[in-house]
Write a protein that holds these residues in place. Sequence first.
Motif, PDB file in Angstrom:
ATOM      1  N   UNK A  75       0.832  -1.210   0.000  1.00  0.00           N
ATOM      2  CA  UNK A  75       0.000   0.000   0.000  1.00  0.00           C
ATOM      3  C   UNK A  75       0.864   1.255   0.000  1.00  0.00           C
ATOM      4  N   UNK A  76       1.943   1.248   0.778  1.00  0.00           N
ATOM      5  CA  UNK A  76       2.840   2.400   0.824  1.00  0.00           C
ATOM      6  C   UNK A  76       3.501   2.631  -0.535  1.00  0.00           C
ATOM      7  N   UNK A  77       3.925   1.570  -1.187  1.00  0.00           N
ATOM      8  CA  UNK A  77       4.547   1.696  -2.505  1.00  0.00           C
ATOM      9  C   UNK A  77       3.564   2.270  -3.523  1.00  0.00           C
ATOM     10  N   UNK A  78       2.335   1.807  -3.495  1.00  0.00           N
ATOM     11  CA  UNK A  78       1.313   2.313  -4.412  1.00  0.00           C
ATOM     12  C   UNK A  78       1.037   3.785  -4.136  1.00  0.00           C
ATOM     13  N   UNK A  79       0.953   4.156  -2.856  1.00  0.00           N
ATOM     14  CA  UNK A  79       0.677   5.546  -2.487  1.00  0.00           C
ATOM     15  C   UNK A  79       1.814   6.469  -2.914  1.00  0.00           C
TER      16      UNK A  79
END
Length: 66
Positions: free
Chosen positions: A10-14
């Motif tokens: 999720x952090x990478x996508x954000x």
Amino acid sequence: MHDTTTRALWLAVAVLAAAFIGAAAGTITWQESKDAGDAVLVGAGAFGGGLALILTAIRFVTDRSA
């Protein structure tokens, strides 16, 4: 959402989405003013604001107590 792998994904996508937002804002500013300083500041501001908004939205959507 307590799994470390899921949180990292999720952090990478954000961060990726916020980077696109920042790059778009910086490019648009550069096209309008041709001032590199303004373009960098606008892009960085858009990145930070976009990242905060995206992470807050992810937290809202995935939080089971909301």
